[in-house]
Scaffold this motif. Structure first.
Motif, mmCIF file in Angstrom:
data_model
loop_
_atom_site.group_PDB
_atom_site.id
_atom_site.type_symbol
_atom_site.label_atom_id
_atom_site.label_comp_id
_atom_site.label_asym_id
_atom_site.label_seq_id
_atom_site.Cartn_x
_atom_site.Cartn_y
_atom_site.Cartn_z
ATOM 1 N N THR A 34 0.853 -1.195 0.000
ATOM 2 C CA THR A 34 0.000 0.000 0.000
ATOM 3 C C THR A 34 0.887 1.243 0.000
ATOM 4 O OG1 THR A 34 -0.042 0.057 2.403
ATOM 5 C CG2 THR A 34 -1.795 -1.201 1.316
ATOM 6 N N ARG A 35 0.278 2.405 -0.162
ATOM 7 C CA ARG A 35 1.031 3.665 -0.115
ATOM 8 C C ARG A 35 1.688 3.845 1.258
ATOM 9 N NH1 ARG A 35 0.741 4.808 -4.961
ATOM 10 N NH2 ARG A 35 -1.124 5.530 -5.981
ATOM 11 N N TRP A 36 0.965 3.470 2.312
ATOM 12 C CA TRP A 36 1.511 3.568 3.661
ATOM 13 C C TRP A 36 2.775 2.730 3.758
ATOM 14 C CZ3 TRP A 36 1.894 -0.180 7.620
ATOM 15 C CH2 TRP A 36 2.192 0.329 8.880
ATOM 16 N N TRP A 37 2.742 1.516 3.243
ATOM 17 C CA TRP A 37 3.908 0.633 3.257
ATOM 18 C C TRP A 37 5.035 1.232 2.426
ATOM 19 C CZ3 TRP A 37 6.744 -1.885 -0.397
ATOM 20 C CH2 TRP A 37 7.581 -2.897 0.059
ATOM 21 N N GLU A 38 4.684 1.804 1.281
ATOM 22 C CA GLU A 38 5.691 2.415 0.415
ATOM 23 C C GLU A 38 6.405 3.564 1.123
ATOM 24 O OE1 GLU A 38 5.662 3.629 -4.223
ATOM 25 O OE2 GLU A 38 4.186 4.648 -2.978
ATOM 26 N N ARG A 39 5.648 4.437 1.808
ATOM 27 C CA ARG A 39 6.257 5.553 2.560
ATOM 28 C C ARG A 39 7.147 5.029 3.681
ATOM 29 N NH1 ARG A 39 1.033 7.630 2.141
ATOM 30 N NH2 ARG A 39 0.662 7.165 4.315
ATOM 31 N N LYS A 40 6.707 3.973 4.338
ATOM 32 C CA LYS A 40 7.505 3.389 5.417
ATOM 33 C C LYS A 40 8.828 2.857 4.858
ATOM 34 C CE LYS A 40 5.307 1.020 8.436
ATOM 35 N NZ LYS A 40 4.640 -0.024 9.223
ATOM 36 N N HIS A 41 8.781 2.196 3.716
ATOM 37 C CA HIS A 41 9.995 1.653 3.102
ATOM 38 C C HIS A 41 10.968 2.777 2.769
ATOM 39 C CE1 HIS A 41 12.541 0.354 -0.270
ATOM 40 N NE2 HIS A 41 12.621 -0.750 0.427
ATOM 41 N N TYR A 42 10.466 3.851 2.138
ATOM 42 C CA TYR A 42 11.366 4.944 1.759
ATOM 43 C C TYR A 42 11.944 5.652 2.978
ATOM 44 C CZ TYR A 42 9.907 4.249 -3.026
ATOM 45 O OH TYR A 42 9.664 3.706 -4.255
ATOM 46 N N THR A 43 11.155 5.769 4.041
ATOM 47 C CA THR A 43 11.659 6.390 5.268
ATOM 48 C C THR A 43 12.776 5.551 5.875
ATOM 49 O OG1 THR A 43 9.515 7.393 5.692
ATOM 50 C CG2 THR A 43 11.016 7.199 7.565
ATOM 51 N N LEU A 44 12.540 4.243 5.981
ATOM 52 C CA LEU A 44 13.573 3.366 6.537
ATOM 53 C C LEU A 44 14.794 3.294 5.628
ATOM 54 C CD1 LEU A 44 11.399 0.470 7.961
ATOM 55 C CD2 LEU A 44 12.732 2.148 9.256
ATOM 56 N N ARG A 45 14.571 3.288 4.313
ATOM 57 C CA ARG A 45 15.696 3.254 3.376
ATOM 58 C C ARG A 45 16.585 4.484 3.568
ATOM 59 N NH1 ARG A 45 14.622 4.649 -2.658
ATOM 60 N NH2 ARG A 45 14.481 6.608 -1.557
ATOM 61 N N ASP A 46 15.956 5.659 3.701
ATOM 62 C CA ASP A 46 16.738 6.884 3.912
ATOM 63 C C ASP A 46 17.437 6.878 5.270
ATOM 64 O OD1 ASP A 46 15.912 7.706 1.427
ATOM 65 O OD2 ASP A 46 14.382 9.087 2.189
#
Length: 92
Positions: A34-46
């Protein structure tokens, strides 16, 4: 930073690829992304990229690419006739 069993902060160097992968599996869930999961991934990646640049970790334990989230918006392209009717209906 993570926490040890007694609740004190664990240094970033003690994080293992396996441990982060297991936690990532619980975070990402079992359904479609989901978009929520996508934002979480990018936050953790950064965040992990920050730790790598500061020398706290040698590499990011997250998968480099996240699954693509299908975009639900499909643009509507008006025909020439529809555009002409819209323009004819205005009083300019």
């Amino acid at each position: 930073m993570g926490r040890t069993a007694c609740g004190t902060p664990a240094p970033a160097t003690s994080w293992s690829q396996d441990g982060v992968s297991r936690r990532w599996a619980t975070i990402s869930g079992t359904g479609p992304p989901t978009r929520w999961w996508e934002r979480k991934h990018y936050t953790l990646r950064d965040f992990f990229a920050y730790l790598v640049t500061r020398g706290h970790m040698s590499a990011s334990p997250l998968p480099e690419l996240a699954p693509r989230i299908p975009r639900s918006f499909e643009p509507y392209i008006y025909s020439r006739e529809e555009l002409q009717r819209l323009l004819d209906s205005t009083e300019i």
